[in-house]
Motif scaffolding. Structure first.
Motif, PDB file in Angstrom:
ATOM      1  N   LYS A   1      -8.073   1.221 -13.762  1.00 24.65           N
ATOM      2  CA  LYS A   1      -7.920   2.232 -12.702  1.00 24.65           C
ATOM      3  C   LYS A   1      -6.504   2.257 -12.141  1.00 24.65           C
ATOM      4  O   LYS A   1      -6.121   3.217 -11.458  1.00 24.65           O
ATOM      5  N   TYR A   2      -5.724   1.201 -12.428  1.00 19.12           N
ATOM      6  CA  TYR A   2      -4.345   1.172 -11.931  1.00 19.12           C
ATOM      7  C   TYR A   2      -3.362   1.807 -12.921  1.00 19.12           C
ATOM      8  O   TYR A   2      -2.170   1.897 -12.621  1.00 19.12           O
ATOM      9  N   ASP A   3      -3.868   2.227 -14.078  1.00 19.66           N
ATOM     10  CA  ASP A   3      -3.001   2.907 -15.039  1.00 19.66           C
ATOM     11  C   ASP A   3      -2.496   4.206 -14.413  1.00 19.66           C
ATOM     12  O   ASP A   3      -3.239   4.919 -13.734  1.00 19.66           O
ATOM     13  N   GLY A   4      -1.255   4.530 -14.672  1.00 12.10           N
ATOM     14  CA  GLY A   4      -0.685   5.758 -14.123  1.00 12.10           C
ATOM     15  C   GLY A   4      -0.005   5.569 -12.788  1.00 12.10           C
ATOM     16  O   GLY A   4       0.551   6.518 -12.226  1.00 12.10           O
ATOM     17  N   ILE A   5      -0.032   4.336 -12.254  1.00 18.82           N
ATOM     18  CA  ILE A   5       0.693   4.036 -11.016  1.00 18.82           C
ATOM     19  C   ILE A   5       1.591   2.833 -11.291  1.00 18.82           C
ATOM     20  O   ILE A   5       1.109   1.719 -11.500  1.00 18.82           O
TER      21      ILE A   5
ATOM     22  N   ASP B   1       3.693   7.580  -9.075  1.00 15.37           N
ATOM     23  CA  ASP B   1       2.256   7.790  -8.992  1.00 15.37           C
ATOM     24  C   ASP B   1       1.877   9.038  -9.779  1.00 15.37           C
ATOM     25  O   ASP B   1       1.904  10.155  -9.268  1.00 15.37           O
ATOM     26  N   ASN B   2       1.501   8.829 -11.051  1.00 14.61           N
ATOM     27  CA  ASN B   2       1.129   9.964 -11.891  1.00 14.61           C
ATOM     28  C   ASN B   2      -0.293  10.417 -11.643  1.00 14.61           C
ATOM     29  O   ASN B   2      -0.697  11.477 -12.125  1.00 14.61           O
ATOM     30  N   GLN B   3      -1.053   9.634 -10.914  1.00 18.60           N
ATOM     31  CA  GLN B   3      -2.411  10.061 -10.565  1.00 18.60           C
ATOM     32  C   GLN B   3      -2.383  11.148  -9.500  1.00 18.60           C
ATOM     33  O   GLN B   3      -3.149  12.105  -9.553  1.00 18.60           O
ATOM     34  N   HIS B   4      -1.496  10.976  -8.520  1.00 17.77           N
ATOM     35  CA  HIS B   4      -1.427  11.929  -7.408  1.00 17.77           C
ATOM     36  C   HIS B   4      -0.150  12.777  -7.447  1.00 17.77           C
ATOM     37  O   HIS B   4       0.099  13.555  -6.523  1.00 17.77           O
ATOM     38  N   LYS B   5       0.649  12.613  -8.516  1.00 20.20           N
ATOM     39  CA  LYS B   5       1.889  13.362  -8.706  1.00 20.20           C
ATOM     40  C   LYS B   5       2.843  13.192  -7.527  1.00 20.20           C
ATOM     41  O   LYS B   5       3.279  14.158  -6.889  1.00 20.20           O
TER      42      LYS B   5
END
Length: 377
Positions: free
Chosen positions: A91-95, A123-127
């Motif tokens: 779940k921490y992937d993309g940050i 933070d690619n999850q929340h751009k």
């Protein structure tokens, strides 16, 4: 002269004159006229070849720039840099969290404290890109040195010990870092064309003193002072002076200074957002040789993709915060040091929520947070 038969010993031999051996000229073949399609095809092949040559030259140049960085190895094993097992979860992937240290290496002093300590989050999850300042006077445990100020970790053990100290005291998952000297920061600000900062009347005196200190430290004869309050367009020297201002009319401390540092970083980010591709190449040319980092050339190429995914989003935002927050801290003097003692459990929960859950920590008046979207920057 024509060929003749001569009777003699070799009665059957024929003597041929040179004229009779001449080869007749072949008929020239007419060149076929190229069709329109063939011409277009050849032009396209030429263009593609040229593009490959240009791209190859650009790639070679970029590779040269990437190899100009000062790369420092950080252990890849999470346990060696105090990262909790919880961060193995997908779940921490993309940050991605990156430590950014600002140091003052005047006089060539390598064992310097880190005046600026930030966590930059991609933070690619929340751009979003987030800049989290950690107060340099935070009272923390430093491996092998007991309890002391956070800023001391860098001078005791360089970026590796500083990363380990942040991870263990703030429950973070930092694996990489970038260190920038203040002289380098000035060049970076100049590379983006300067920054627009609101300067107060109370900051002016300290700001110009800091400009003098900067110029003296780097043997710069020409000083460009800030002469009035209000919105000012600051060059690199002035922006570095502003970022080092600690007092406003003799009121202030490290908390206000970190606010100014983040303000400069936000403006640099906003200017970078609006640069054209040629501007990015120029910025890379200025920036890369000036930094010390754990990123290899290959790492940075991958990082460009992460950043691009964020910045090409129309709702891309820059957010910032400061920890520990005032309401969670006290400001005692311990062993002759003025420190920021804080509630670790509360601080770590707020920091985690800000970085990973995208929860704004500004429910209190301290630790200001602001955001800037790509559309209104």
């Amino acid at each position: 002269m024509s060929g003749k038969h001569t009777k003699g010993k070799n009665d059957n031999k024929v003597v041929v004159s040179p004229e009779d051996t001449a080869t007749p000229h072949p008929k020239r073949k007419k060149k076929k006229k190229l069709t329109k399609g063939q011409i277009i095809k050849r032009v396209m092949i030429g263009v593609i070849v040229c593009l490959f040559l240009v791209a190859g030259g650009i790639f070679t140049y970029i590779a040269y720039l990437l190899n100009s960085m000062d790369v420092v190895d950080i252990p890849k094993d999470d346990t060696q840099i105090n990262i909790s097992d919880q961060y193995q979860d997908k779940k921490y992937d993309g940050i991605r969290n990156i430590a950014v240290f600002g140091v003052d290496q005047r006089g060539g002093n390598a064992n310097t404290r880190s005046d600026v300590i930030m966590i930059v989050t991609l933070d690619n999850q929340h751009k979003k890109v987030k800049a989290t300042s950690l107060l340099r006077d935070s009272y923390v445990s430093v491996e092998g040195h007991g309890k002391t100020k956070l800023t001391h970790a860098y001078s005791y053990g360089g970026p590796e010990l500083a990363i380990k100290t942040i991870n263990s005291n703030f429950n973070m998952n930092i694996r990489d870092f970038v260190t920038v000297d203040f002289d380098s920061m000035a060049k970076i600000v100049d590379a983006v064309g300067g920054v627009d900062i609101e300067v107060t009347q109370g900051e002016l005196e300290s700001l110009n003193k800091c400009i003098d200190e900067y110029a003296d430290a780097y043997d710069i004869e020409k000083r460009t002072y800030v002469t009035s309050a209000g919105m000012q367009h600051l060059n690199g020297m002035q922006a570095c002076g502003y970022a080092r201002v600690r007092y406003d009319h003799n009121n202030g401390d490290d908390r206000r200074r970190t606010d100014r540092q983040r303000r400069v970083m936000e403006e640099v980010f906003n200017k970078a957002l609006n640069m054209d591709p040629a501007g990015y190449l120029s910025l890379a040319q200025t920036l890369l040789p000036l930094v010390e980092t754990s990123f290899s050339a290959g790492d940075l190429i991958g990082l460009v993709g992460e950043v691009t995914d964020i910045l090409t989003n129309d709702s891309a935002e820059f957010e910032q915060a400061r920890f520990p927050m005032d309401n969670d801290s006290t400001f005692p003097t311990i062993d002759g040091m003025s420190v920021v003692d804080f509630d670790h459990e509360v601080t770590n929960e707020k920091l985690y929520n800000f970085i990973f859950e995208d929860i704004d920590p500004s429910g209190t008046t301290a630790g200001t947070t602001s955001s800037t979207s790509k559309n209104n920057s």
